[in-house]
Design a protein around this motif. Structure first.
Motif, PDB file in Angstrom:
ATOM      1  N   LEU A 245       0.834  -1.192   0.000  1.00  0.00           N
ATOM      2  CA  LEU A 245       0.000   0.000   0.000  1.00  0.00           C
ATOM      3  C   LEU A 245       0.875   1.251   0.000  1.00  0.00           C
ATOM      4  CD1 LEU A 245      -2.950   1.102   0.263  1.00  0.00           C
ATOM      5  CD2 LEU A 245      -2.547   1.159   2.735  1.00  0.00           C
ATOM      6  N   ILE A 246       0.557   2.190  -0.902  1.00  0.00           N
ATOM      7  CA  ILE A 246       1.278   3.460  -0.988  1.00  0.00           C
ATOM      8  C   ILE A 246       0.245   4.573  -1.108  1.00  0.00           C
ATOM      9  CG2 ILE A 246       3.383   2.478  -1.986  1.00  0.00           C
ATOM     10  CD1 ILE A 246       2.356   3.352  -4.754  1.00  0.00           C
TER      11      ILE A 246
ATOM     12  N   ARG B  90      -2.066   5.327   2.464  1.00  0.00           N
ATOM     13  CA  ARG B  90      -0.969   4.875   3.332  1.00  0.00           C
ATOM     14  C   ARG B  90      -0.630   5.934   4.373  1.00  0.00           C
ATOM     15  NH1 ARG B  90       1.780   3.449   6.868  1.00  0.00           N
ATOM     16  NH2 ARG B  90       3.873   2.531   6.761  1.00  0.00           N
TER      17      ARG B  90
ATOM     18  N   ASP C 127      -2.038   6.398   8.190  1.00  0.00           N
ATOM     19  CA  ASP C 127      -1.466   5.740   9.373  1.00  0.00           C
ATOM     20  C   ASP C 127      -0.525   6.640  10.154  1.00  0.00           C
ATOM     21  OD1 ASP C 127      -2.584   3.092   9.022  1.00  0.00           O
ATOM     22  OD2 ASP C 127      -1.233   2.861   7.323  1.00  0.00           O
TER      23      ASP C 127
ATOM     24  N   SER D  36      -1.263  -1.758   7.322  1.00  0.00           N
ATOM     25  CA  SER D  36      -2.306  -0.743   7.429  1.00  0.00           C
ATOM     26  C   SER D  36      -3.636  -1.467   7.577  1.00  0.00           C
ATOM     27  CB  SER D  36      -2.341   0.149   6.182  1.00  0.00           C
ATOM     28  OG  SER D  36      -1.216   0.984   6.110  1.00  0.00           O
TER      29      SER D  36
ATOM     30  N   ALA E 140       2.009  -2.671   3.925  1.00  0.00           N
ATOM     31  CA  ALA E 140       2.216  -1.268   3.575  1.00  0.00           C
ATOM     32  C   ALA E 140       3.687  -0.962   3.356  1.00  0.00           C
ATOM     33  CB  ALA E 140       1.668  -0.365   4.677  1.00  0.00           C
TER      34      ALA E 140
ATOM     35  N   VAL F 205       7.101   6.219   0.398  1.00  0.00           N
ATOM     36  CA  VAL F 205       5.948   7.002  -0.067  1.00  0.00           C
ATOM     37  C   VAL F 205       6.362   8.450  -0.297  1.00  0.00           C
ATOM     38  CG1 VAL F 205       3.624   7.795   0.500  1.00  0.00           C
ATOM     39  CG2 VAL F 205       4.334   5.477   1.120  1.00  0.00           C
TER      40      VAL F 205
END
Length: 208
Positions: free
Chosen positions: A36-37, A41, A44, A126, A135, A141
């Motif tokens: 996950l990006i 993301r 969080d 996440s 994640a 990111v």
């Protein structure tokens, strides 16, 4: 009443839980790792009042895994498109699902590949609703957002630089290796404007 006012429009409402459930199912059935990006993301690591809204969910995947995702989506009879930057995009408007499986092409392929590998090693998760998703470390990111140079991504990075807890040395090293010295200087300038304290050794050229 004009024909324009009589026209009906479909309003898309992004459902992050439905999208998370769908994405996890696709990744598991394709037997690949996706990290996950993107904006989801950052939920969080940013305070609730600073989290930005988004209309989709993004996963980093390796280039070679695109073929497996495409094959699975065809088998599931799920329509998809191709992302301009590389990867596959699925929009199921009736279900509120919008997800991009992003595999950046040549110039940033290494960054995305490394982000997936780091996610596998560090196993950060996440949680969206009741769905747990692997994640990417937030440092990756930030580097991905820096690479686009889009105002909305710079805004998100500014918020991360001001409020999020992460390893700045690590971000700088990632940016150095994948984006180059000009991007390192831009990152440093953004960090200083955001009030982040940068150690003296980080103000010089990055390592080759």
């Amino acid at each position: 009443m004009s024909s324009l006012s009589r026209r009906r429009y479909r309003v898309f409402i992004f459902d992050p839980v439905a999208t998370a459930e769908f994405s996890k199912r696709v990744l598991e059935r394709a037997a690949i790792t996706g990290a996950l990006i993107g904006t989801v993301r950052t939920w969080d690591v940013l305070p609730t009042n600073e989290q930005l809204e988004t209309k989709d969910m993004d996963f980093a995947v390796r280039q070679e895994d695109n073929v497996r995702i495409e094959k699975l989506l065809n088998e599931m009879h799920i329509p998809f498109g191709y992302c301009e930057i590389g990867g596959l995009s699925v929009e199921l408007l009736e279900q509120g699902i919008k997800v991009d499986f992003v595999a950046r092409r040549v110039e940033l392929a290494g960054l995305f590949r490394e982000a997936v590998s780091a996610a596998q090693v560090e196993k950060e998760m996440s949680t969206i609703g009741t769905v747990e998703l692997l994640a990417a470390p937030v440092e990756y990111v930030i580097a991905m957002k820096l690479a686009t140079a889009r105002p909305k991504d710079d805004l998100l990075n500014d918020m991360l630089l001001r409020s999020a807890d992460f390893d700045y040395d690590r971000v700088r090293d990632i940016v150095c290796r994948h984006l180059g010295i000009a991007s390192v200087y831009r990152l440093d300038a953004m960090a200083l404007r955001a009030g982040r304290v940068i150690s003296p050794r980080l103000t010089g050229p990055c390592r080759p």
